[in-house]
Enzyme design. Structure first.
Site, PDB file in Angstrom:
ATOM      1  N   ASN A 209      -3.419  -2.422   3.397  1.00 10.47           N
ATOM      2  CA  ASN A 209      -3.987  -1.114   3.154  1.00 10.47           C
ATOM      3  C   ASN A 209      -3.012  -0.141   3.000  1.00 10.47           C
ATOM      4  OD1 ASN A 209      -5.533   1.399   2.724  1.00 10.47           O
ATOM      5  ND2 ASN A 209      -6.525   1.044   4.566  1.00 10.47           N
TER       6      ASN A 209
ATOM      7  N   LYS B 145      -3.175   2.706   1.712  1.00 17.13           N
ATOM      8  CA  LYS B 145      -3.672   4.136   2.025  1.00 17.13           C
ATOM      9  C   LYS B 145      -3.245   4.955   0.869  1.00 17.13           C
ATOM     10  CE  LYS B 145      -4.248   3.076   6.677  1.00 17.13           C
ATOM     11  NZ  LYS B 145      -4.423   3.763   7.925  1.00 17.13           N
TER      12      LYS B 145
ATOM     13  N   HIS C 278     -13.862   2.550   5.843  1.00 11.47           N
ATOM     14  CA  HIS C 278     -12.485   2.766   6.720  1.00 11.47           C
ATOM     15  C   HIS C 278     -12.672   3.815   7.350  1.00 11.47           C
ATOM     16  CE1 HIS C 278      -8.487   3.347   7.691  1.00 11.47           C
ATOM     17  NE2 HIS C 278      -8.168   2.250   7.575  1.00 11.47           N
TER      18      HIS C 278
ATOM     19  N   GLU D  76     -10.862   6.276   8.037  1.00 14.27           N
ATOM     20  CA  GLU D  76     -10.421   7.364   7.382  1.00 14.27           C
ATOM     21  C   GLU D  76     -11.447   7.959   6.513  1.00 14.27           C
ATOM     22  OE1 GLU D  76      -6.520   6.062   6.418  1.00 14.27           O
ATOM     23  OE2 GLU D  76      -6.047   5.590   8.491  1.00 14.27           O
TER      24      GLU D  76
ATOM     25  N   GLU E 186     -11.514  -2.488  13.109  1.00 11.44           N
ATOM     26  CA  GLU E 186     -10.523  -1.706  13.278  1.00 11.44           C
ATOM     27  C   GLU E 186     -11.050  -0.581  14.425  1.00 11.44           C
ATOM     28  OE1 GLU E 186      -7.866  -2.059   9.650  1.00 11.44           O
ATOM     29  OE2 GLU E 186      -9.181  -0.294   9.288  1.00 11.44           O
TER      30      GLU E 186
ATOM     31  N   GLY F 111      -2.770   3.257  13.204  1.00  8.40           N
ATOM     32  CA  GLY F 111      -1.569   4.278  12.705  1.00  8.40           C
ATOM     33  C   GLY F 111      -1.150   4.932  14.107  1.00  8.40           C
TER      34      GLY F 111
ATOM     35  N   SER G 138      -2.316  -1.310  13.904  1.00  4.19           N
ATOM     36  CA  SER G 138      -1.028  -1.197  14.375  1.00  4.19           C
ATOM     37  C   SER G 138      -0.666  -2.786  14.375  1.00  4.19           C
ATOM     38  CB  SER G 138      -0.804  -0.511  15.614  1.00  4.19           C
ATOM     39  OG  SER G 138      -0.968   0.902  15.672  1.00  4.19           O
TER      40      SER G 138
HETATM   41  P1  PGA Z   1      -2.204   0.569  10.742  1.00  2.00           P
HETATM   42  O1  PGA Z   1      -3.390   0.970   9.712  1.00  2.00           O
HETATM   43  O2  PGA Z   1      -1.790  -0.809  10.560  1.00  2.00           O
HETATM   44  O3  PGA Z   1      -1.322   1.682  10.006  1.00  2.00           O
HETATM   45  O4  PGA Z   1      -2.448   0.951  11.957  1.00  2.00           O
HETATM   46  C1  PGA Z   1      -4.613  -0.045   9.755  1.00  2.00           C
HETATM   47  C2  PGA Z   1      -5.657   0.443   8.875  1.00  2.00           C
HETATM   48  O5  PGA Z   1      -5.990   1.653   9.068  1.00  2.00           O
HETATM   49  O6  PGA Z   1      -6.175  -0.357   8.124  1.00  2.00           O
END
Ligand code: PGA
Length: 249
Positions: free
Chosen positions: A12, A14, A96, A98, A166, A172, A212
């Site tokens: 992803n 983003k 997601h 976010e 997640e 992140g 992460s």
């Molecule tokens: P990250 O994000 O690997 O940067 O923690 C994962 C995601 O949001 O899909």
């Protein structure tokens, strides 16, 4: 390890990248080598779907990071799953964290998006996961079961659904769920599917972990019985993504 479920690794991106940095990603994906027993899907920002599709090797599929619930019409700023398909993408991520927590998407909207994208012929990766305060209040499975129910109520055919777990506190932040913490939730999601949908869907549906994931922790996570792959954010922009794709080898 996923038993007879095919390992699935999503990247992803983003809201990151430009043509130059996508060229760099395409270059390391071409070098690979990429395990042919893994389904590999990357999700660029909408405006780079076509550019990424044109550059990436054929065995890497492309996803959108979101899409709307209508074919077309007066929905300024939204993108239809049909447009996503028209650009050569075959998957979409829905719900997601976010989208849920920054853009305020409800369980119901995420479920509608999931259904409409499936009806439009895309594979869908709906995301579920608890926030830190919910985990600390022992509400992890209440939150996930609520998010799962909204989605499951709208799904008839599960063959193109991959669930992403997640935990919001791990996204992140550099704080990965331990393999045991992730396995515990994956196992419970699978049990929920068995009880609520069917034993067959529970057995066949891939449940992937995100938060992460890195080259250094992917192999331990991949060993767990109910972890069928990953949804990777930050590390999907870097050459170590190849290592994550190959985590189950
Ligand atoms: P990250 O994000 O690997 O940067 O923690 C994962 C995601 O949001 O899909």
């Amino acid at each position: 390890m996923p038993g007879d479920r095919k390992f699935f690794v999503g990247g992803n991106w983003k809201m990151n990248g430009d043509k130059k940095s996508i060229d760099d990603i395409v270059a390391f994906m071409k070098t690979g080598p990429l395990n042919s027993n893994t389904d590999i899907v990357v999700a660029p920002p909408y405006c780079y779907i076509q550019y990424s599709r044109d550059g990436l090797p054929a065995n890497v599929e492309v996803a959108a990071q979101n899409c709307y619930t209508e074919k077309s019409g007066a929905f300024t700023g939204e993108i239809s799953p049909l447009m996503v398909k028209d650009l050569g993408a075959t998957w979409v991520i829905t719900g997601h964290s976010e989208r849920r927590h920054i853009m305020g998407e409800s369980d119901e909207l995420v479920a509608q998006k999931t259904r409409f994208a499936l009806d439009s012929g895309l594979g869908v990766v709906p995301c579920v996961g608890e926030k830190l305060e919910e985990r600390e209040a022992n509400q992890t499975m209440d939150v996930i079961n609520r998010q799962m129910k909204a989605i499951a109520d709208k799904i008839e055919d599960w063959s193109k659904v991959v669930i992403a777990y997640e935990p919001v506190w791990a996204i992140g932040t550099g704080k990965t769920a331990s393999p045991e913490q992730a396995q515990e939730v994956h196992e419970k999601i699978r049990a929920w599917l068995a009880n609520t949908v069917s034993a067959d869907v529970a057995k066949k549906t891939r449940i992937i972990y995100g938060g992460s994931v890195k080259g250094s922790n992917c192999k331990e996570l991949a060993k767990k019985e109910d972890i069928d792959g990953f949804l990777v954010g930050g590390a999907s922009l870097k050459p170590e993504f190849v290592e994550i794709v190959n985590a189950a080898s």
